[in-house]
Enzyme design. Structure first.
Site, PDB file in Angstrom:
ATOM      1  N   GLY A   1       0.832  -1.210   0.000  1.00 22.52           N
ATOM      2  CA  GLY A   1       0.000   0.000   0.000  1.00 22.52           C
ATOM      3  C   GLY A   1       0.856   1.244   0.000  1.00 22.52           C
ATOM      4  CG  ASN A   2      -0.323   4.690  -1.429  1.00 22.09           C
ATOM      5  OD1 ASN A   2      -1.033   5.480  -0.800  1.00 22.09           O
ATOM      6  ND2 ASN A   2      -0.741   4.099  -2.539  1.00 22.09           N
ATOM      7  CG  HIS A   3       2.985   6.461   3.943  1.00 24.75           C
ATOM      8  ND1 HIS A   3       2.779   5.711   5.071  1.00 24.75           N
ATOM      9  CD2 HIS A   3       4.256   6.232   3.557  1.00 24.75           C
ATOM     10  CE1 HIS A   3       3.890   5.059   5.365  1.00 24.75           C
ATOM     11  NE2 HIS A   3       4.792   5.353   4.461  1.00 24.75           N
TER      12      HIS A   3
ATOM     13  CB  ALA B   1      -2.172   7.492  -3.719  1.00 32.56           C
TER      14      ALA B   1
END
Ligand code: C5P
Length: 401
Positions: free
Chosen positions: A211-213, A279
């Site tokens: 995943g990402n932030h 995102a």
């Protein structure tokens, strides 16, 4: 004239400040509002139904059933309301509201509400200060309710401190401002806006993901602002802690890029404006292990395959939609953003640079530049709410050309 014809549902709970609601009902009726009063059983000890029904010109209810065996339909009350006001809201009623303890007509109506909820707490100072009350008020705020804070003054107990219900004039002003605001800016009414938000999680096995932030804050701020402007909003969000409460927002929660893709194209034909602020992970594991991957070996190789580019496909399938993309860049920012504008067939792109302090993931602020084919505009560092306004102002300017 913000209150003219508005349906205000007042729920009174059992506090001494209940007597002040008679004045509020009078003022609301004078302002042209229609008022329906409901009471908790305890509130009946403090103020009479007869006074309230005479002032509101409507029968007042406190029970699910009438004396003649008729049912007082809480769902109908809730749907009738343009705004629900719980005042005075005691510690007990507040706790029941936030925890869903639905044991009287007021709570059942509140839980069926589709309209905004205003809460005017009233209690003795130690009860008001108690951590449980504080936490419950925070929860109510998280639900999107409007708290009309208690004031400092003399309390029925004889103590002096914070806990006194806001005066009827102050409550009236809050309702008046809300409806005034709601009527003011309807520049997107009749439009359907699709927004993607948050990160995507790409599963590796039943417990892990890539995943990402991304926090989803930018997308949720855009959704709130578009909804306030009267748009119907389809918000498609990856996993995020953000919540949306506006009744114009329809929220679809998804996990992976593929799920987001499917959800976007289930809705794309019927939207006028699409804003891709998510995102999205560019790659996902080729295989998702059915069992948890064991740490047997010193290294682990995972083969990744490209995810569909949702925004690019939106650009390819574009018929009438005004299409907005985001670009988060670390180098050659303007050039890359303009490249994406063209390659993805967008009408507008919003650039935020990770080089700018306060911009990007997990922040409450953002600093953007907007590009269209022929225009370019830079903005200062602002809260994401304010940035959402700038973006939608720009969109509105473009679609009105
Ligand atoms: O190409 P890049 O990922 O930098 O483009 C960013 C823009 O494209 C954002 O608006 C993002 O929401 C969108 N995007 C998408 N699907 C992807 C990757 C990016 O919709 N798979």
């Amino acid at each position: 004239m913000a209150l003219e014809g508005k349906h205000v549902l007042i729920c009174i709970s059992g506090g001494i400040a209940a007597y002040k609601i008679t004045l509020l009902v009078r003022m609301l009726v004078k302002s042209g509002a229609e008022v329906q009063v409901l009471m908790t059983p305890a509130a009946e000890n403090f103020v009479s139904k007869l006074t309230l029904s005479t002032l509101s010109k409507r029968a007042v209810y406190s029970d699910f059933y009438g004396a003649d065996g008729t049912w007082n339909n809480h769902v109908e009350f809730a749907l009738w309301a343009d705004a629900i006001l719980v005042a005075p809201c005691t510690a007990n009623t507040l706790a029941k509201m936030v925890h869903g303890i639905c044991d009287n007509l007021v709570i059942a109506t509140y839980m069926s509400a589709k309209s905004p909820v205003f809460i005017a707490p009233a209690m003795d100072l130690d009860m008001y200060r108690h951590p449980s009350t504080k936490q419950n008020l925070e929860m109510a705020e998280d639900f999107g309710h409007f708290i009309i804070p208690a004031e400092i003054g003399e309390l029925a107990s004889g103590l002096v401190g914070e806990g006194r219900m806001a005066e009827p004039e102050a409550i009236l002003e809050k309702l008046h401002d809300y409806f005034g605001e709601a009527e003011k800016d309807k520049s997107l009414s009749g439009k359907t806006v699709l927004i993607t938000a948050g990160p995507t999680y790409e599963a590796l096995d039943p417990v892990r993901f890539i995943g990402n932030h991304s926090s989803g804050k930018m997308g949720f701020s855009l959704a709130e602002e578009a909804a306030k402007r009267g748009a119907k909003v389809i918000l498609i969000s990856g996993p995020s802690a953000q919540t949306a409460h506006h009744q114009n927002i329809e929220i679809h929660r998804v996990m992976s890029a593929k799920e987001m893709y499917a959800e976007v194209f289930r809705n794309y034909d019927r939207v006028d404006i699409a804003i891709a602020s998510a995102a999205v992970a560019d790659y996902a594991p080729k295989e998702i292990a059915t069992e948890k991957i064991k740490k047997n070996d010193d290294s682990l190789t995972v083969e990744l395959v490209k995810n569909p580019d949702i925004l690019k496909t939106m650009g390819e399938k574009k018929t009438h939609q005004f299409l907005v993309g985001f670009a988060l860049e670390t180098q050659n920012e303007a050039e890359n953003a303009k490249g994406k504008l063209k390659n993805k067939n967008l009408d507008m792109i919003v650039l935020n640079s990770l080089r700018d302090e306060g911009a990007g993931f997990q922040q409450d602020t953002n600093k953007i530049r907007i590009f269209t084919k022929n225009e370019e505009k830079s903005f200062l560092l602002k809260s994401k709410r304010e940035v959402a306004k700038d973006i939608l102002n720009f969109v509105e300017e473009q679609i009105s050309k």
